[in-house]
Design a protein around this motif. Structure first.
Motif, PDB file in Angstrom:
ATOM      1  N   GLY A   1      36.231  26.116  32.353  1.00 21.32           N
ATOM      2  CA  GLY A   1      35.077  27.054  32.287  1.00 21.32           C
ATOM      3  C   GLY A   1      35.577  28.530  32.799  1.00 21.32           C
ATOM      4  O   GLY A   1      34.889  29.330  32.336  1.00 21.32           O
ATOM      5  N   LEU A   2      36.161  28.413  34.016  1.00 20.59           N
ATOM      6  CA  LEU A   2      36.603  29.653  34.521  1.00 20.59           C
ATOM      7  C   LEU A   2      37.553  30.722  33.563  1.00 20.59           C
ATOM      8  O   LEU A   2      37.017  31.810  33.324  1.00 20.59           O
TER       9      LEU A   2
ATOM     10  N   GLY B   1      37.908  30.117  30.138  1.00 22.01           N
ATOM     11  CA  GLY B   1      37.180  30.411  29.029  1.00 22.01           C
ATOM     12  C   GLY B   1      36.130  31.658  29.220  1.00 22.01           C
ATOM     13  O   GLY B   1      36.195  32.462  28.230  1.00 22.01           O
ATOM     14  N   GLY B   2      35.347  31.313  30.068  1.00 17.67           N
ATOM     15  CA  GLY B   2      34.450  32.593  30.624  1.00 17.67           C
ATOM     16  C   GLY B   2      35.062  33.940  30.637  1.00 17.67           C
ATOM     17  O   GLY B   2      34.740  34.953  30.270  1.00 17.67           O
ATOM     18  N   ALA B   3      36.259  33.852  31.409  1.00 17.51           N
ATOM     19  CA  ALA B   3      37.180  35.201  31.767  1.00 17.51           C
ATOM     20  C   ALA B   3      37.726  35.764  30.404  1.00 17.51           C
ATOM     21  O   ALA B   3      37.641  36.789  30.058  1.00 17.51           O
TER      22      ALA B   3
ATOM     23  N   ILE C   1      36.593  35.175  27.253  1.00 20.50           N
ATOM     24  CA  ILE C   1      35.584  35.521  26.307  1.00 20.50           C
ATOM     25  C   ILE C   1      34.913  36.731  26.888  1.00 20.50           C
ATOM     26  O   ILE C   1      34.552  37.768  25.775  1.00 20.50           O
ATOM     27  N   GLY C   2      34.424  36.756  28.175  1.00 20.05           N
ATOM     28  CA  GLY C   2      33.904  37.909  28.761  1.00 20.05           C
ATOM     29  C   GLY C   2      34.692  39.505  28.595  1.00 20.05           C
ATOM     30  O   GLY C   2      34.278  40.574  28.126  1.00 20.05           O
TER      31      GLY C   2
ATOM     32  N   GLY D   1      30.976  37.346  31.582  1.00 18.75           N
ATOM     33  CA  GLY D   1      31.790  36.194  31.099  1.00 18.75           C
ATOM     34  C   GLY D   1      32.126  35.241  32.302  1.00 18.75           C
ATOM     35  O   GLY D   1      32.141  33.797  32.054  1.00 18.75           O
ATOM     36  N   LEU D   2      32.691  35.636  33.328  1.00 17.21           N
ATOM     37  CA  LEU D   2      32.755  34.584  34.270  1.00 17.21           C
ATOM     38  C   LEU D   2      31.849  34.104  34.963  1.00 17.21           C
ATOM     39  O   LEU D   2      31.975  32.665  35.247  1.00 17.21           O
TER      40      LEU D   2
ATOM     41  N   LEU E   1      28.913  33.245  33.281  1.00 18.45           N
ATOM     42  CA  LEU E   1      28.555  32.005  32.472  1.00 18.45           C
ATOM     43  C   LEU E   1      29.516  31.039  32.466  1.00 18.45           C
ATOM     44  O   LEU E   1      28.991  29.813  32.208  1.00 18.45           O
ATOM     45  N   GLY E   2      30.910  31.270  32.915  1.00 15.95           N
ATOM     46  CA  GLY E   2      31.718  30.161  32.447  1.00 15.95           C
ATOM     47  C   GLY E   2      31.524  29.226  33.802  1.00 15.95           C
ATOM     48  O   GLY E   2      31.774  28.119  33.807  1.00 15.95           O
TER      49      GLY E   2
ATOM     50  N   VAL F   1      28.516  27.137  33.262  1.00 15.40           N
ATOM     51  CA  VAL F   1      29.038  25.998  32.252  1.00 15.40           C
ATOM     52  C   VAL F   1      29.680  24.983  32.652  1.00 15.40           C
ATOM     53  O   VAL F   1      29.629  23.763  32.565  1.00 15.40           O
TER      54      VAL F   1
END
Length: 106
Positions: free
Chosen positions: A59-60, A62-64, A66-67, A84-85, A87-88, A91
Motif C-alpha cells: 500500500g505504501l 504503490g500509493g507513493a 502512483i501518487g 497517493g501516500l 490513499l496507499g 488501502v
C-alpha cells in the motif's frame, strides 16, 4: 517313492499369522496418519504476519509510485505524492483490518 504326494504337506495359514498381519496393517495405518503434514499454529501465524507486512508495504509503495506519477504528469508533484501516500496507507490499513476480521480456516 513313486507316490504322487509332495515331499512336504502345504502348511495351512495359522490364526496367529492372520492376527499379526492385521496388527501390522493397523500399525502402518496409524503411522501414516501420524506422519501426515499438519499446518501448525505457528505456520498460520507466520503466513498471516507476512500477509500484513506485504499489505502494508504494498500500500505504501504503490500509493507513493502512483501518487508521484500523477503529480509528475499534472505538475503538482509534492501534493500528488502526498495524496497517493495517504490513499496507499488507507488501502493498506483497510486490507489489514479485513484480514484480521476473517475467521481462520480449519
Amino acid at each position: 517313492m513313486s507316490d504322487d504326494k509332495p515331499a512336504r504337506e502345504p502348511i495351512e495359514e495359522d490364526a496367529r499369522i492372520d492376527a499379526l498381519e492385521k496388527r501390522l496393517a493397523a500399525a502402518q495405518q496409524r503411522e501414516e496418519q501420524r506422519n501426515l503434514p499438519k499446518a501448525s499454529g505457528a505456520d498460520a501465524n507466520y503466513r498471516s504476519g507476512n500477509r500484513v507486512l506485504a499489505d502494508l508495504l504494498g500500500g505504501l509503495l504503490g500509493g507513493a509510485v502512483i501518487g508521484y506519477a500523477i503529480g509528475y504528469f499534472t505538475g503538482t508533484n509534492p501534493w500528488g505524492l502526498l495524496v497517493g501516500l495517504f490513499l496507499g496507507i488507507v488501502v493498506a490499513f483497510r486490507n489489514i483490518i479485513r484480514a484480521a476480521n476473517q475467521r481462520p480456516e480449519e
